[in-house]
Design a protein around this motif. Structure first.
Motif, short mmCIF file in Angstrom:
data_model
loop_
_atom_site.label_atom_id
_atom_site.label_comp_id
_atom_site.label_asym_id
_atom_site.label_seq_id
_atom_site.Cartn_x
_atom_site.Cartn_y
_atom_site.Cartn_z
N SER A 56 0.83 -1.19 -0.01
CA SER A 56 0.12 0.02 -0.13
C SER A 56 0.78 1.35 0.00
CB SER A 56 -0.94 -0.02 1.19
OG SER A 56 -0.17 -0.08 2.60
N GLN A 57 2.15 1.15 0.12
CA GLN A 57 3.03 2.37 0.39
C GLN A 57 3.46 2.74 -1.18
OE1 GLN A 57 5.97 2.81 3.55
NE2 GLN A 57 5.41 0.85 3.91
N ILE A 58 2.76 4.09 -1.71
CA ILE A 58 3.07 4.63 -3.11
C ILE A 58 3.40 6.01 -2.87
CG2 ILE A 58 1.35 3.15 -4.15
CD1 ILE A 58 -0.62 5.28 -4.29
N SER A 59 4.02 6.53 -3.97
CA SER A 59 4.76 7.78 -4.23
C SER A 59 4.76 8.49 -5.55
CB SER A 59 6.24 7.95 -3.48
OG SER A 59 6.91 6.86 -4.31
N PRO A 60 4.86 9.59 -5.74
CA PRO A 60 4.94 9.99 -7.16
C PRO A 60 5.97 9.67 -7.89
CG PRO A 60 4.27 11.78 -5.63
CD PRO A 60 4.81 10.47 -4.81
N LEU A 61 5.80 9.42 -9.24
CA LEU A 61 7.20 8.79 -9.75
C LEU A 61 8.14 9.83 -10.06
CD1 LEU A 61 8.18 6.71 -12.15
CD2 LEU A 61 7.35 8.26 -13.88
N GLY A 62 9.48 9.22 -9.33
CA GLY A 62 10.79 10.26 -9.42
C GLY A 62 10.86 10.61 -7.92
N PHE A 63 9.93 10.57 -6.88
CA PHE A 63 10.07 10.99 -5.61
C PHE A 63 11.17 10.64 -5.00
CE2 PHE A 63 9.19 11.55 -1.23
CZ PHE A 63 8.88 13.02 -1.14
N TYR A 64 11.38 9.14 -5.27
CA TYR A 64 12.53 8.35 -4.45
C TYR A 64 13.44 8.03 -5.75
CZ TYR A 64 9.66 8.26 -0.30
OH TYR A 64 9.11 8.49 1.05
N GLN A 65 14.67 7.62 -5.00
CA GLN A 65 15.73 7.24 -5.90
C GLN A 65 16.75 6.30 -5.18
OE1 GLN A 65 18.31 10.37 -7.38
NE2 GLN A 65 19.13 10.59 -5.54
N PHE A 66 17.38 5.51 -5.80
CA PHE A 66 18.29 4.61 -4.96
C PHE A 66 19.62 5.41 -4.66
CE2 PHE A 66 16.20 1.17 -7.76
CZ PHE A 66 15.83 0.32 -6.66
N GLY A 67 20.25 5.01 -3.46
CA GLY A 67 21.17 5.76 -3.09
C GLY A 67 22.28 5.89 -3.93
N ASP A 68 23.34 7.00 -3.83
CA ASP A 68 24.58 7.17 -4.73
C ASP A 68 25.47 6.05 -4.39
OD1 ASP A 68 23.39 9.44 -5.36
OD2 ASP A 68 24.51 10.73 -3.98
N GLU A 69 25.46 5.35 -3.27
CA GLU A 69 26.16 4.23 -2.88
C GLU A 69 25.79 3.03 -3.87
OE1 GLU A 69 23.28 4.27 0.36
OE2 GLU A 69 24.63 5.55 -0.86
N GLU A 70 24.59 3.08 -4.24
CA GLU A 70 24.16 1.69 -4.66
C GLU A 70 24.74 1.55 -6.07
OE1 GLU A 70 22.08 -0.49 -3.57
OE2 GLU A 70 21.24 0.27 -1.94
N GLU A 71 25.39 0.46 -6.41
CA GLU A 71 25.97 -0.02 -7.69
C GLU A 71 25.17 -0.90 -8.31
OE1 GLU A 71 29.87 -1.28 -6.72
OE2 GLU A 71 30.46 0.55 -5.73
N GLU A 72 25.55 -1.19 -9.50
CA GLU A 72 24.87 -2.28 -10.35
C GLU A 72 25.11 -3.50 -9.77
OE1 GLU A 72 22.97 -1.96 -13.09
OE2 GLU A 72 23.28 0.09 -13.09
#
Length: 260
Positions: free
Chosen positions: A188-204
């Motif tokens: 049930s937790q939703i947000s507008p598209l682009g409001f969240y992003q993965f952290g800068d430390e997240e690699e492929e």
């Protein structure tokens, strides 16, 4: 109080007075535990009492220290119980004719996800009223989520109450509440598209793996209200979805993934 105002405008059934009491209760929770984040998750109604739920994130390493102390207390009680059982067995004489032993082997138990990952990403505390003490809920297991999907039970307001159902639920109302919190949080937790992003430390990541951490996007410029109401394409689930494979009799590497 500003958030309470917007809740009232949206028709949420919590008055500003109750929201303020919950705010004070959350402050007490933060002072009692080494928490990094704490937020009001919601309120679940019960027959004899209600549950006010707080979602928290412990500081790095603090939760493990607390759980280690709880496990040591539990192990001490278990050792005492084993000594008592051993004494009972010594006093009981074995019958001469034993029935044949069963060769049935139950399927292996799927282990629960570790802390800070998947359905156990956050820790949850509950209380019946803002002035009463907070109670920490245990981590959720795949077996509990599987059965929680198949049964419908009213909450009683008593965390120690048994859950009488078919199929049998592996735990009491405390575990049942934790399983339903995990299901609601994942679906049930939703947000507008682009409001969240993965952290800068997240690699492929490797194919099939999961990225747990997300953060607010500082470059998010917002989406017009008309566009948010016009189409569902501008909304996404920013939390992981629980896969149905938790009920299978094998041990998968994970049972949740990021759903967009």
């Amino acid at each position: 109080m500003e958030m309470a105002y917007y809740f009232e405008q949206a028709g949420i059934g919590l008055s500003s007075d109750e929201m303020y009491r919950i705010f004070l209760a959350l402050k007490q929770l933060v002072e009692a535990h080494p928490l990094q984040k704490c937020r009001f998750w919601g309120k679940i109604l019960g027959i004899n009492g209600n549950y006010i739920i707080a979602e928290v994130d412990f500081r790095e390493g603090e939760e493990d220290a607390e759980e280690l102390g709880e496990e040591e207390d539990a192990e001490g009680k278990e050792d005492d119980k084993e000594d008592f059982d051993r004494t009972e067995e010594e006093e009981t004489e074995e019958p001469e004719d034993k029935p044949p032993e069963s060769t049935y082997k139950p399927p292996p138990v799927i282990p629960k996800e570790e802390n800070r990952s998947g359905t156990n990403r956050y820790t949850y505390f509950v209380c019946s009223e803002p002035a009463k003490p907070w109670v920490k809920l245990p981590p959720v297991t795949p077996a509990q989520i599987t059965v929680a999907r198949k049964i419908k039970k009213f909450f009683t307001g008593n965390l120690d109450a048994p859950v009488i159902s078919y199929p049998p639920f592996p735990g009491n109302e405390m575990s049942y509440l934790r399983a339903q919190i995990a299901r609601i949080s994942a679906g049930s937790q939703i947000s507008p598209l682009g409001f969240y992003q993965f952290g800068d430390e997240e690699e492929e990541e490797e194919e099939g793996s999961v990225r747990d951490n997300y953060e607010e996007n500082p470059e998010f410029e917002g989406i017009a209200t008309a566009e948010l109401l016009d189409t569902m394409a501008n909304w996404v689930h920013h939390t992981q979805h629980i896969l149905p494979q938790v009920s299978l009799p094998f041990t998968p590497p994970r049972f949740s993934f990021f759903s967009s």
